[in-house]
Design an enzyme around this catalytic site. Sequence first.
Site, PDB file in Angstrom:
ATOM      1  N   ASP A  74      -4.796   6.000  -3.264  1.00 44.67           N
ATOM      2  CA  ASP A  74      -4.375   7.482  -4.449  1.00 44.67           C
ATOM      3  C   ASP A  74      -4.771   7.171  -5.665  1.00 44.67           C
ATOM      4  O   ASP A  74      -4.798   6.404  -6.849  1.00 44.67           O
ATOM      5  CB  ASP A  74      -3.030   7.496  -3.784  1.00 44.67           C
ATOM      6  N   ASP A 101       0.688  -1.599  -0.311  1.00 44.76           N
ATOM      7  CA  ASP A 101       0.375   0.189  -0.256  1.00 44.76           C
ATOM      8  C   ASP A 101       0.714   1.279   0.040  1.00 44.76           C
ATOM      9  O   ASP A 101       2.043   1.158   0.306  1.00 44.76           O
ATOM     10  CB  ASP A 101      -0.465   0.190   1.523  1.00 44.76           C
ATOM     11  N   ASP A 145      -1.696  -1.331   5.910  1.00 48.82           N
ATOM     12  CA  ASP A 145      -1.639  -0.341   6.934  1.00 48.82           C
ATOM     13  C   ASP A 145      -3.500  -0.527   7.635  1.00 48.82           C
ATOM     14  O   ASP A 145      -3.632   0.749   8.037  1.00 48.82           O
ATOM     15  CB  ASP A 145      -1.569   0.564   7.642  1.00 48.82           C
TER      16      ASP A 145
END
Length: 1246
Positions: free
Chosen positions: A751, A498, A878
């Site tokens: 993102d 990530d 996370d």
Amino acid sequence: MKTKEPTIINQGLEDEMEVWGYRPCVWKMILVGVGTVCSGGLLLLLLYWLPEWGVKGTCTHTSLRDAHTLLLRTTDEFSRWFRAKVHVMLAPGREPFDSLDRMSTAPLPNGAGDYGISAAHDEHHGKYEAPVQVPHIETILYFTHHSTKYYWNDMMQNFEFYIGLEDVKVSCASIHSDHSAGLSKTLQDYRRLFFGENEITVRVPSLFKLLIKEVLNPFYIFQLFSVILWSAEDYYYYATAIVFMSVISIATSLYTIKKQYVMLHDMVATHSVVRVSVCRGNKEIEQAMSTDLVPGDVIIVPANGMVMPCDAVLIHGTCIVNESMLTGESVPVTKTSLPSSGEDAAWTYSTEEHKRHTLFCGTHVIQTRFYAGELVEAVVVRTGFSTEKGQLVRSILHPKPADFKLYRDAYLFLLCLVGVAGIGFIYTIVLSIMKKVPAKTIIIESLDIITITVPPALPAAMTAGIVYAQRRLKRVGIFCISPQRINMCGQLNLVCFDKTGTLTEDGLDLWGVQMVEDGSFSPPEADAAEDSLVNSAFVACMATCHSLTKIEGELSGDPLDLKMFSATGWILEEPTEEETTLHNPIMPTVVRPPKQSIPEANQNNPLTQNMELNQLPSCEIGIVRQFPFSSTLQRMSVVVRRLGEKHMDAYLKGAPEVVASLCKQHTVPQSFTETLETYTKQGFRVIALAHRQLESKLSWHKVQSLSRDLLETNLEFLGLIIMQNKIKEETASVLRELRQANIRTLMVTGDNMMTAISVARDCGMIRAHERVIIAEAAPPKDFQPASITWHYTENPVQTKDNQSVEMNLEDGVYARQEQSYHFAVTGRAFAVITEHFPQVLQKLALRATVFARMAPDQKTQLVEVLQSIDYTVGMCGDGANDCGALKRAHCGISLSELEASVASPFTSSTANISCVPNLIREGRAALITSFCVFKFMALYSIIQYLSVTLLYSILSNLGDFQFLFIDIAIILIIAFTMSLNPAWKELVWRRPPSSLISGPLLFSVLTQIITCLIFQVLAFLLVRQQSWYETWTPQSDACNASRSGLSHGLNVTSPHDHKNIKNYENTTLFYVSSFQYLAVAIVFSKGKPFRQPSYRNWPFMLSCIALYTFLLFIMLYPVRAIDNFLEIVCVPHDWRITLVIIVIVNAAVSFILEILIVDIVLRRLVFRSNQGLNLPTEPPSSDTPKEANQHWASSFLSWLFCQTNKPPRVLYMHLALELQDNTDWPPRPSTVTYASNPQSRLSAPL
């Protein structure tokens, strides 16, 4: 008998299954009952382990409509079987969205007008009182599987499941017109029959249930069988040791599983049951529990916010929502009400297409906004496990199994041992019958050979290395809740990361600004808050062009917007609810410079206190309208009014290329392309700003209906904002270490694409000379098929017509970029490619490095795609949005101790990716340890099997205390200490073997078995050829010449040996086999390059030295008490010296075979040379003599071991070979790939 063709349920979905119907069969059940009694319950266990046998053995096939039991099989590569019981439900309708108004009802005895609804569920969802007579009661069949209910559909002749309001394909306008009033209590109760209670229930099983499930494991059943057999032979000591180890193993496993369930239950239970305000059809509002909600209910979202208990679509008002639970991005997003008129309102509602209007279960509504006194309302669209959060929890509760070759091979290897045991079993029975041995002895000894060949201590010994690795991981701050996954970490060859919070720090930092003056760039400035810039259009754009809002007095919104706004030092003030009431919803948000930059008298004089513009300070700006950021358009814009001005202004920010294309060409500096390239190559995120002065005749009301396309044109270019996405200190070095270790890395983020590519370059995931190809995919539309457009980024030369791109590539760059390109894919493109381009998907996965804008379920799908081409996949993230992927990956590592840690097998207490190499190192060490222990335990079994088989030929056996000494003093101590080697300090390029069924490993085991067999047979035959040899009796005096006193004493005092344990053959084989156990332990205990050398494992070395010393001592210098205890007889000293020589030669041969032949010759000359791509090699005529000899040796051994021209075993290497010779791959710049028709697409090769 051929099985009838199955019916498919969930067709085309991830959990697609085949289903067969069965009904109980009395005669089959009687036969199974008789078989269970006759087999002592073993048949029942077999049917428990194999559910398909359980159903077919007790039921007969029937149609799904008449079935009592269903047999389900997944259609994926695992083909897992499940059984499900069919239940019956009574309801006044067949489907949840049937209208009860059309159903006639009889008057109730008490005169109530309510409808009678009865639920014949096994698990009631509520209390319903049925009237005496209710016509048209329908009988509905259903079954539950993996927390989803499937209902029988007579028209489809199949089972289907209901999601929610989307099932009725309702339009946005229809939600406003038909579903905004709410449901009556009766209708709500009726729908609850189908949808159940709105609760994501994670039931924590009782310890008793978990215990039963654990002990019914085949290994524990075999251990139980062994313990009973040993007890029948009075072999209590080792039986007690095995029981003790099994109890510890079961207790540890139960604790871990229980803890996982409790953690998941606690995570899900938090805020899952709350009180909500529900609108009823008669416009009343009542308080109810969130568990009562069903699709179609209308709930009130309170002004102070709430944690959403369901998925609901906003129909009135606006909400600020924190969706970090789903997306992992801790950026509050604004949710607006669903459109009720216009083109958008005609679209069919879907949670995917209308995310901006949907509040998802588990997300936190921070605050709401609407007219004063008006309510913020939302229509419930999904409940329970159908919600986004419910699907996430279900993927954690019922993950697909992680396939790992080691465990499959271990079972195959055990089956081979069982085959060997079967031979020994038959041999023992035949030999014993021929020699007229009593029946009881035959049974015990023949069964005993099985427990010798398949060691019951194997699971405990295999677990030891994993437990030690787990302990070492804990010391470096990595916690593990699924220890079996540690071995899988050793085989990782691809890790997905990530981005936000994993590779980078949270958010962006402002590096500087570069403004445009007179058509050219000014020097970059670090501070945009200088007083001289307060009235500039550039700073005004920074202060207004954003989507920030205030929540409880704190600015909140996109981190980029926050950094940009805070860099100006300006202040944002929003209208209060009372002001909105007075002035209507277009009341603007106001931004103004800091206090020191404006006159003192006007510091606390916001626009909202006086609407006379000419009386207000000109440095304050009101934001009249926002056009939110669009990832498709790659820009956002606002319309503002500087107070005191008679005209409005438009400000725009976005991707530099996009903004420049919307500006007047003379305002864009000529050095724009070079300047932009300079920044992007350094890994900066660059945003361009633009401005346009609007006509003074444009009124506030006209602005609200102004088209975005009309506004965002003919702009003036203002300059660039340069943002830096700070990468964590450890990121680049860790990724470099992984690359050097031949482990592929890729980024999977929520993102946007440009930021992701920038970060990938900055951290070294994509190197400076490597090209990025963006795959943009569009779904089919207006008779146009689905398509993929291939865009090449950062071309060496840019011209206005962009033709130089192809020229550069034609000049040879294209041909040479075989290993210098990466694909980048968005979530939207990934969805289109998955559905319409299955033949491209695997090729893309082979070279794709950046996956941007990926939804949580897409992250999981990506992991599955990578696994489908035989990658062993790790995932490091996370956020809760990573949960599904963390659970699905072979090895999931969470950097958060919150939601993600529940799904992840590993959790790191250090919030950076330095844990990944540590975990892989420990995984490799644990994997090699597993191989070492497995080989050692297999050899232990075979060595003991050989000894016992040879002794059975003379109707002898090893004594109980000899077994005990071997099993506990040698095997358990060695097996548990040889697992203590720590991991090697570096990650090396090659990976440990993944399979037990591999050439070097099989050769290693077979050579050691043959060596042990030869030396045992040699010793067995040699002792019988000795001049002093005779059939041993207590009066035998073979060693009288040298040790008469001891010999005489031993032989005279020994009682008569009924089991014939004491004899020369037994003593000889006991000594030889004991040394063989130690020799193979040392030979198999490998060190570099995956583990520290064995001499650094001092417990193992001390154990080996102590055992060698003890065995040599009792062999050369017999001790009466020890000989009596071990039932060893006295042999001449010369024979003892002969035994020492045999043992030394045996150890030397074992060492030479393992180290020289297996490790050096086979691995280096045969198997290593065949690990790469099989490309044709040049003839060795020009080689040096040494190289030529090595080449011919390699060729000969490759031919001997059938390794010549073998295709790669793994699919990703096979694909790489195919693409190597494919001149059309990668696609050329700006080309478009169209989806073929379904027939040709299905037949297209992958």
